[in-house]
Motif scaffolding. Sequence first.
Motif, short mmCIF file in Angstrom:
data_model
loop_
_atom_site.label_atom_id
_atom_site.label_comp_id
_atom_site.label_asym_id
_atom_site.label_seq_id
_atom_site.Cartn_x
_atom_site.Cartn_y
_atom_site.Cartn_z
N LYS A 198 1.17 3.48 -3.64
CA LYS A 198 0.13 4.51 -3.55
C LYS A 198 0.26 5.55 -4.66
O LYS A 198 -0.73 6.17 -5.04
CB LYS A 198 0.19 5.19 -2.18
N ARG A 241 0.83 -1.20 0.00
CA ARG A 241 0.00 0.00 0.00
C ARG A 241 0.86 1.25 0.00
O ARG A 241 0.57 2.22 -0.70
CB ARG A 241 -0.93 0.00 1.23
N PRO A 258 -10.11 1.22 0.19
CA PRO A 258 -8.84 0.86 -0.47
C PRO A 258 -8.56 1.73 -1.69
O PRO A 258 -9.49 2.31 -2.28
CB PRO A 258 -9.07 -0.59 -0.88
N GLU A 276 -5.79 -1.63 -5.36
CA GLU A 276 -5.81 -2.78 -4.45
C GLU A 276 -7.13 -3.53 -4.63
O GLU A 276 -8.20 -3.01 -4.33
CB GLU A 276 -5.66 -2.34 -3.00
#
Length: 265
Positions: A41, A37, A75, A79
């Motif tokens: 990102k 993550r 999310p 993802e």
Amino acid sequence: LNELMRQHEQGQLGPGVRALLIYPMNALANDQIERLRGLLKDLPYITYGSYTGQTKNTDAEALADYRSLNEGNVPAKNELISRDQMKKTPPNILITNYAMLEYLMVRPKDSIFFDSAYGNYWKYIVLDEAHVYNGSTGIEVAMLLKRLRARLNSEKIQYILTSATLGTGEDDTNVTVFAKNLCGVDFSLSDVVRASRIVPQYGHSVKSLPLSFYHEIAELITNEKADDQILAYLRDQYGISSSNSSLSETLYDALLNDSFFREMR
């Protein structure tokens, strides 16, 4: 990640598994998702998802579960959190464990990962904590990987095994034999990449930073303040500056000379 970014630059990155990451426990898989993550990102074109026994079937179930575990947040678009999502558009990075991989390979509804047009993109199979695959478990996983390679019918698969339990350099021959037996492909001594530990070199100057320093800087970083703002705060509040403009290097030098940090280390 480098390979995926290159594919994106060349207009070749779409749905389909490029890398399979296998973890022996769901806890490790969940930890890896947290890391991804942060890493991805700002790379929304690279998709990833964890497909384990904990993964919910529908988007609605998965979203409710995600929000309950992540303080109500949703999310990122890259993802994939439900089994339905991943079956519809397989992620570029698929995270699972060897037990779930067995299920994926035998259930017709999951064949999209291997047999459809999406099955031609596989390139990396990564086994973390590879040393746990010994004895009967090692035999089982070795057979599973052979079946997977036959299913994919690809000679371009690259295997990556990671472990903090590989003995010393004198054991490299045994390590390559273990890797060959597990993955069913040849490994050479040059394929064994070992870490080299770098011990920090303390300078002569020692300061005593208050405990509040750690709280304040952690809060600034958590609140995503700009690096130059944090550097200015370090300079104005604590007289800490560095010859370079990197926040990480400046903090490293400051902590290395803090008597509290040295005592803790």
